[in-house]
Write a protein that holds these residues in place. Structure first.
Motif, PDB file in Angstrom:
ATOM      1  N   THR A   1       0.888   7.857  -6.477  1.00  0.00           N
ATOM      2  CA  THR A   1      -0.409   7.246  -6.197  1.00  0.00           C
ATOM      3  C   THR A   1      -0.599   5.913  -6.908  1.00  0.00           C
ATOM      4  OG1 THR A   1      -1.303   9.490  -6.112  1.00  0.00           O
ATOM      5  CG2 THR A   1      -2.899   7.687  -6.165  1.00  0.00           C
TER       6      THR A   1
ATOM      7  N   ARG B   1       0.457   7.094  -1.589  1.00  0.00           N
ATOM      8  CA  ARG B   1      -0.958   7.496  -1.639  1.00  0.00           C
ATOM      9  C   ARG B   1      -1.716   6.366  -2.326  1.00  0.00           C
ATOM     10  NH1 ARG B   1      -1.966  13.500  -3.723  1.00  0.00           N
ATOM     11  NH2 ARG B   1      -1.621  12.404  -5.671  1.00  0.00           N
TER      12      ARG B   1
ATOM     13  N   GLY C   1       2.141   8.717   3.405  1.00  0.00           N
ATOM     14  CA  GLY C   1       1.021   8.895   2.493  1.00  0.00           C
ATOM     15  C   GLY C   1      -0.318   8.715   3.175  1.00  0.00           C
TER      16      GLY C   1
END
Lengths: 115, 153
Positions: free
Chosen positions: A14, A45, A76
């Motif tokens: 992320t 992400r 993602g």
């Protein structure tokens, strides 16, 4: 009016991209580059923190959609947090709230796994 | 709600902003700076109306800059007027004639990355009109300043 943009790696999957200022045609390219940079580092992400964005127009929206598509193509997602009143107004009237997830915080966005 | 309780009286339109816009992206910033003065001088305008009017006007100016002000030294004229019941912006530019049909503009699919400008304007204003007169384009947008509905949550 320019856009200030910062990107940090939240975890191994992320990246959090924080923006402040105005998200418009003038600043859309900065967002595209930040998303591309996150994907290059295998962070698919992407959490877009719009807490400092007080205005978005249709060109800025196009850049957000481009980022969403790139992230999903990489396996993602792109999620929005801290959207202000004007951003929410635009997301609703363009029906983008149907495909873009909006969360109250980075933690909520990261913690919500897709079904 | 009875009209007498609204304390909402008609007033003649007052010019609150006038700008000459050049064909560069800075035109949008200039328009927003001018609107910031209008909002601070007229705090009675509800935030919902401000956001809608500013977003619509920015989209319109972006279109004019992109499609009409490409020639050397070409400029557009913007005039914003305010009355108690509406905020109006008129832009005239020397660009090529607009051949689209504002009555048949639809919102693109959510995944589209462009093409939303006109449909965003239409969604945010009560009147959006275009005319071509003596080689000049005339665009107008009007946002009616209806009082906030206090009966809704």
């Amino acid at each position: 009016m320019t856009l200030t943009i910062s990107a940090r790696q939240h975890d191994e999957r992320t990246a959090v991209i924080g923006m402040s200022g105005q998200l418009s045609a003038m600043s859309a390219e900065q967002l595209r580059e930040a998303v591309a940079g996150a994907l290059e580092h295998r962070r698919s992400r992407i959490v877009l923190d719009l807490g400092g964005v007080d205005f978005i127009d249709s060109s800025g929206l196009g850049a957000v959609i481009g980022g969403l598509k790139s992230a999903r193509q990489a396996g993602g997602d792109l999620r929005i947090v801290n959207a202000g009143a004007q951003v929410m107004m635009i997301l609703r009237l363009t029906n983008l709230d149907q495909i873009l997830r909006v969360y109250a915080s980075v933690e909520a966005a990261v913690g919500d796994e897709p079904a | 709600m009875p009209a007498s309780k609204r304390r909402w009286e008609m007033s003649p339109p007052e010019e609150v902003a006038r700008l000459t816009l050049a064909g560069s992206d800075s035109a949008i910033g200039e328009v927003q700076a001018e609107l910031a003065h209008v909002w601070s001088a007229h705090p009675e305008i509800d935030l919902v109306h401000r956001m809608a009017a500013e977003t619509a006007l920015v989209e319109l100016v972006a279109n004019v800059v992109r499609y009409a002000l490409r020639g050397d030294g070409a400029v557009a004229e913007l005039r914003v007027t305010l009355s108690s019941d509406e905020l109006r912006a008129d832009i005239s530019d020397p660009g090529p004639e607009f051949t689209g049909d504002l009555h048949h503009v639809t919102m693109p699919e959510p995944t589209a990355e462009s093409g939303r400008g006109l449909s965003v304007i239409i969604a945010l204003v009560d009147v959006f009109s275009y005319s071509r007169l003596s080689g000049t384009n005339h665009w107008s947008i009007v946002r009616r300043l209806t009082p906030p509905d206090l009966t809704r949550g």
